[in-house]
Write an enzyme that holds these catalytic residues in place. Structure first.
Site, short mmCIF file in Angstrom:
data_model
loop_
_atom_site.label_atom_id
_atom_site.label_comp_id
_atom_site.label_asym_id
_atom_site.label_seq_id
_atom_site.Cartn_x
_atom_site.Cartn_y
_atom_site.Cartn_z
N ASP A 492 0.87 -1.16 0.00
CA ASP A 492 0.00 0.00 0.00
C ASP A 492 0.92 1.23 0.00
O ASP A 492 2.10 1.13 0.32
CB ASP A 492 -0.90 -0.02 1.24
CG ASP A 492 -1.83 1.17 1.29
OD1 ASP A 492 -2.29 1.60 0.22
OD2 ASP A 492 -2.09 1.67 2.40
N ASP A 857 -1.50 -0.99 5.96
CA ASP A 857 -1.75 -0.48 7.31
C ASP A 857 -2.97 -1.11 7.95
O ASP A 857 -3.34 -0.77 9.06
CB ASP A 857 -1.89 1.05 7.27
CG ASP A 857 -3.01 1.50 6.34
OD1 ASP A 857 -3.77 0.64 5.88
OD2 ASP A 857 -3.12 2.71 6.09
N ASP A 861 -6.95 -2.51 3.50
CA ASP A 861 -6.19 -3.62 2.93
C ASP A 861 -6.53 -4.97 3.54
O ASP A 861 -5.85 -5.96 3.26
CB ASP A 861 -4.69 -3.36 3.11
CG ASP A 861 -4.28 -1.98 2.64
OD1 ASP A 861 -4.72 -1.59 1.55
OD2 ASP A 861 -3.55 -1.30 3.36
#
Length: 1170
Positions: A492, A857, A861
């Site tokens: 990410d 994080d 996700d």
């Protein structure tokens, strides 16, 4: 399937008789709700059941043990196949091929219960009418699998998840449930849906002991102990029994401790207040909650025991338990619309089970609390789904574990050969039948090492301990070995590669001709819509005196200097803003804190808010001025999304170029827009679509997102190790590309090609185009294309990367699936990706045979983290159920560490596997050789080898840590490779030759005294033959542990493992003493013959050393030369991995990607609609 015929329910779900039939008027069943596994129906047959009981008695319970190992055999033996509606037993086969036996439950329910459960649906959809005592009763047939209840629905011909009854509700349907359920409705629904509880089973110690003892491993141990006792190996049998008992006790304690811990984490029972249809409120246990219940959330919040849709009021929620994201999230009410409600697409209006509601307001009379309607309960909730993934993880498809089982079968075949040989030899020596059977079976206990499964997990345990010391926590230890095979890692961007916080770089305000110059400080903006938008278009709230919310919005408010206030009274109505109920008030700074020449005194009240959604890429608010005047709406989000909601004439012509200018330099750009609302507009009930249409473009907010200092170094390390890094972000594609260059995912000399795909429209077919330029819409001239070709792009001398956004990715998947693998092979930047697209990308990469890692994080996700082979969540929590690994560090430096530990663990598991196999083969050889001369190793000799030597060495040899470097080559994952098989066979050959040589050397000595041939086995100890074989095999156990522990370049050299080296020195000294100085009490205890010939003793040591040297160099030679020799012998062969084959194909394809050439799906036609 129809109910009168077939007895199975397919994985794809049945085809209903009426294609248009649905379970609910407002929606259709999703296929996963109908069936996600193969289901076969069986019915018990009385005579078969009694026959099985008789067989169990006759076999002394062994038939029951077999049925425990193979439940399918129990079903086939006791039952007969029948249609599902008549079945009382089900045989389930999931998508991984695992089989389960489930009992069908029935419960009588009241007439009309289904109407209470799901709305206006025909009861014939689900109920069975049966005759009981000449009265017709309504019976619900269901089964529970992995915590979820499945109910029988005859018209669907399938068992369906009970949650399907609450699916398909529209937002309007949920709002109608605000009035609450009657007690009768609630009772009927609870009968059908079951209790609202995530019940993790915690078995008693007696039940656990019974299941553990019936494990094939421990059954083999019991068989071995009985065999050893009958052969008078009392000491050895007792020691193994004690060790097994301790092992079982520790295992049971750990299993029960983990189950208890998980149950405490999963089980949530609280008292909640629900609204009844009569209008009164009632306090009930959360266990009694059912879908459709209206829950009153108190102002101080609560720990939510179910999934619920928020209907009235706002809630500040901490979702860190589920997502690992520590920043609280603002939840707002669900709009009243005909849209079908989905917890995933309406996350900002959904309260999830297990999350902590910090505060609630504005939803109840007096402004206190909030109202929500229960949508999912038990294991069907978001928390239940995560707990289920821990309780019932999908089987690991890892070659190492599969090959380990295959090798055990090979050892079993070897044991059979040894058994036949021993029978022949013992029969020729006139051994009694009793001894012949015992000694022949004893071979099996030697060849198949019962400690092998435990030994190969030692490396994983050490790696897990080392990771914990570095702040990386693991809830799935078997995945540590998989880390060693990672070939691609997704990252990410925001909060992972870059800092979480953003700094305001400036504001670009729109003017009549385009944009004004960048204003570096928003405080310098004149009073007007732009400044008001920056101050009020957010979801920040106060918790006490502290502002809580998205870091970007906190920075945005801070840059304006405005302050946030929440309503002083509970109703939220303030005379200052007329009759509107305010959610928050934004006040400008005091006059002394305002820049010179700027005077702002008018506050702004937020009266309606639609929070930001990753899927929607925008948020909006409705605000009013003092007295309730000047109502208007503000919109904030991604530039392209905001521009699409604006009146075309209000968007400057330089919009695209200006956005590209900033994003290409790595800035985060947000656009803002506004619209004045009429005084007659009802702001309390206005829908989002009405609030956000026909906006006037205001300008751009430019923010700088700094790269974390560790990111570039980690990405460089991964690329050098040929582990492909990929960025998956929700941000703008040019911003993502700039970050990719900054962190060296894309080097300065490497080219980037943008992929633009669009779905079909009324007048055009779907198209796919590859562009080299600053955007997907940039044109590329023919000369530029030729220059690009001349530079060597298609000849693969120049590396290139593909960049694609979420919209193009969706169109690519839907309309150009044949190009998807090629784009995945060269794609490095995936921007504007929604959370579900991130998960889709990970799974698509796995289909190319990549071992995929994902680091994020934990917020948007979660799906990708769980779908990846290795998911790493950057979270301050010690362990998060969002992913298998959780790192307390806030940067990606844990990724190389995890891969190095995975490689170390994998090669350690290989080493231990080889050592345990060689240990068995050494002992197997020793016993067969001694059987040949009518003797055997003694009781305590076995004990000395197995415990003092092998077990001790196996425990400490896995302590070696990982190498400091991450090399390009990855360790092998297959145990059944030709080099490994060759080394084992050659080692075994030289080990046997050495032992045979020692036997012949011993028998050729002048002082040799033959053993007593009238006795067999250990009864004729001590003797010279046994002592010679014992001495040399003792050295072999030690030396082979050194040979198989070579792990470079994945492990540190052997001498770094100080404990292992110390144990080696001690054991070598002990063995040397036993050989060189054959007098003393230890020799008598071990039943060793006192051979006083020092020359003979030195010769034994020399033979063992020669054996070590030959095997060491043989191992090294095969390790270095075997791969090259195999390649030369076999020639060039295609890789078994799809991504390697595709990479080779693309390298040879000089015409791909076709730059600036529109591609269309095959067999497409354009249909014009006038």
């Amino acid at each position: 399937m129809d109910t009168s015929g077939s007895g199975t329910q397919g994985m794809g779900g049945p085809t209903p008789a009426d294609p248009g039939s649905t379970l609910m008027d407002s929606g259709v069943i999703d296929t996963p709700s109908v069936s996600h596994m193969d289901v076969q129906g069986y019915r018990r047959v009385c005579w078969r059941v009694w026959l099985c009981r008789f067989g169990a008695v006759c076999s002394l319970g062994m038939l029951l043990v077999l049925f425990n190992w193979r439940p399918r055999l129990a079903v086939l033996a006791r039952c007969t196949s029948c249609p599902l509606p008549m079945a009382d037993t089900l045989l389930l086969r999931d998508i991984y091929g695992q089989q389960f036996v489930i009992e069908v439950c029935t419960v009588e329910v009241e007439e009309g219960s289904f109407e209470h459960a799901g709305g206006e649906v025909d009861e014939n959809e689900w109920r069975d009418n049966v005759q009981l005592h000449k009265e017709q009763k309504t019976v619900l047939r269901y089964y529970v699998f992995e915590g979820m209840r499945y109910v029988w629905m005859p018209r669907k011909g399938a068992f369906c998840k009970v949650s399907v009854l609450s699916e398909g509700w529209t937002c309007a349907d949920l709002h109608r449930l605000q009035q609450g359920l009657s007690r009768a409705d609630q009772s009927s629904r609870q009968q059908i849906f079951g209790d609202n509880i995530i019940d993790v089973p915690v078995k008693s110690y007696g039940q656990l002991l019974f299941e553990e003892v019936l494990n094939p491993f421990y059954m083999f141990q019991v068989f071995s102990i009985i065999l050893w006792m009958s052969d008078r190996y009392y000491y050895y049998a007792v020691c193994i029994f004690v060790i097994s008992f301790i092992s079982i006790a520790v295992s049971l304690y750990e299993i029960r401790k983990q189950s208890t811990t998980l149950r405490q984490m999963a089980q949530l029972i609280v008292n909640v207040t629900v609204r009844r249809a009569t209008g009164e409120e009632e306090c009930v246990s959360s266990v009694e909650l059912v879908p459709g219940d209206c829950v009153v959330i108190p102002a101080e919040g609560l720990l939510l025991p179910c999934d619920a849709a928020l209907l009235a009021g706002e809630c500040m929620v901490n979702e860190s338990m589920l997502t690992g994201e520590s920043i609280p999230v603002m939840k707002t009410p669900l709009s009243v619309s005909g849209e079908t409600y989905s917890p995933e697409s309406q996350r900002r209006h959904t309260l999830f089970c297990g999350t902590q509601i910090i505060q609630a307001r504005g939803g109840c009379p007096g402004g206190k609390g909030a109202l929500a309607v229960v949508t999912r309960t038990g294991f069907f909730t978001a928390k239940g789904d995560l707990v289920s993934s821990i309780l019932y993880p999908q089987p690991l498809n890892f070659r190492f574990y599969r090959d380990a089982m295959k090798f055990l079968l090979f050892l079993g075949c070897l044991a059979l050969i040894g058994t036949i040989y021993s029978i022949v030899m013992l029969y020729r020596s006139n051994t009694t039948w009793e001894q012949l059977i015992i000694r022949s079976l004893d071979i099996v206990t030697i060849v198949v090492p019962p400690a092998l499964p435990a030994a190969i997990t030692t490396g994983t345990i050490y790696a897990q301990h080392r990771l914990k010391k570095h702040g990386v926590f693991c809830i799935s230890p078997p995945r540590i070995n998989i880390c060693g095979k990672i070939s691609l890692f997704c990252f990410d961007k925001t909060g992972t590669l870059t800092e979480e916080g953003l700094d305001v770089w400036g504001v670009k305000v729109k003017n009549k001709s385009g944009f004004d110059d960048l204003v570096p400080d928003p405080r310098l903006l004149p009073p007007g819509p732009m400044l008001s938008a920056l101050a009020s278009c957010h979801s920040v709230a106060l918790l006490g005196d502290q502002a809580i919310g998205d870091p970007l919005e906190l920075k945005m408010i801070e840059s304006t200097g405005w302050s946030l206030q929440e309503p002083a009274n509970e109703s939220g109505v303030s005379p200052e803003f007329g009759s509107y109920r305010t959610l928050a008030v934004m006040r400008p700074p005091a006059a002394e804190f305002q820049p010179e020449g700027i005077s702002i005194s008018q506050p702004v009240a937020i009266v309606r808010r639609f929070p930001f959604s990753s899927a929607l890429q925008r948020m909006s608010v409705a605000v009013v001025g003092p007295g309730g005047g000047s109502p208007c709406s503000f919109l904030k989000g991604s530039p392209e999304m905001v521009a699409s909601y604006c009146v075309k004439e209000s968007v400057p012509s330089q919009f695209t170029n200006t956005v590209q200018e900033f994003t290409s330099e790595g800035f985060r750009v947000l656009a803002l827009a506004y619209k004045e609302l009429g005084a007659e507009t009802d702001l309390s009930s206005i829908e989002r679509v009405d609030l956000e249409r026909d906006m006037q473009f205001l300008g751009l907010l430019v923010m700088k997102n700094q790269l974390k200092p560790e990111s570039a170094g980690v990405i460089t390390t991964l690329r050098r190790a040929q582990i492909r890094p990929v960025m998956v972000t929700g941000d703008n594609i040019l911003t993502a590309l700039n970050v990719a260059r900054a962190c060296r995912m894309v080097s300065s000399h490497e080219k980037v090609i943008f992929v633009h795909a669009s779905p079909p429209t009324a007048n055009s077919m779907a198209s796919l185009q590859f562009h080299r330029g600053e955007s997907g819409a940039a044109s590329v001239s023919t000369q530029e294309t030729m220059d690009f070709l001349d530079q060597g792009l298609y000849q693969n001398s120049l590396k290139y990367h593909l960049a694609i956004n979420g919209k193009s990715f969706a169109a690519l998947c839907d309309h150009f699936p044949e190009y998807l693998p090629k784009v995945l092979m060269r794609g490095t930047v995936f921007a504007r990706m929604a959370p579900d697209q991130k998960t889709q990308l990970v799974r698509a990469l796995q289909k190319l045979n990549y071992r995929v890692g994902m680091c994020g994080d934990g917020a948007n996700d979660c799906g990708a983290l769980r779908a990846a082979d290795v998911g790493v969540s950057l979270s301050e929590a010690e362990a998060s159920v969002a992913s298998p690994f959780t790192s307390k560090s806030d940067n990606i430096s844990c990724v190389p560490l995890l891969i190095r530990e995975g490689r170390c663990s994998l090669v350690t598991s290989f080493s231990l596997f080889k050592y345990m196999a060689l240990y068995s083969l050494i002992q197997f050889s020793s016993v067969l050789i001694l059987y040949t001369v009518k003797t055997n190793l003694g009781d305590l000799q076995f004990l000395f080898f197995d415990l003092a030597l092998v077990t001790l060495l196996a425990i400490v040899m896995g302590r070696g840590g990982p190498s400091d470097d991450l090399t390009p080559q990855r360790p092998p994952a297959s145990l059944l490779t030709l080099p490994l098989t060759c080394t084992l066979l050659l080692h075994t050959l030289f080990l046997i030759l050495t032992q045979v040589c020692v036997l012949f050397i011993t028998m050729s000595q002048e002082w040799y005294i033959p053993l007593n041939s009238t006795q067999a086995g250990a009864a004729n100890l001590p003797n010279m033959e046994d002592t010679g074989v014992f001495d040399v095999s003792g050295f072999q156990y030690i030396f082979m542990s050194i040979i198989v522990t070579k792990g470079y370049p994945y492990k540190k050299p052997l001498f770094y493992n100080v404990v292992f080296v110390f144990v080696l020195v001690v054991l070598f000294t002990v063995m040397s003493w036993l050989v060189m100085f054959p007098r003393g009490p230890v020799h008598r205890v071990l039943q060793l013959y006192q051979i006083n010939d020092m020359s003979y003793s030195m010769l034994l040591v020399a033979l063992a050393a020669l054996n070590f040297i030959i095997c060491y160099f043989l191992e090294d030679l095969i390790e270095r030369c075997a791969p090259a020799c195999l390649r030369a012998f076999r020639g060039k062969r295609e890789s078994k991995k799809q991504y390697k084959r595709l990479d080779a194909h693309l390298s040879e394809t000089h015409s791909w990607p076709p730059l600036n050439q529109p591609l269309h799906p095959p067999q497409c036609s354009v249909i014009g609609i006038s």
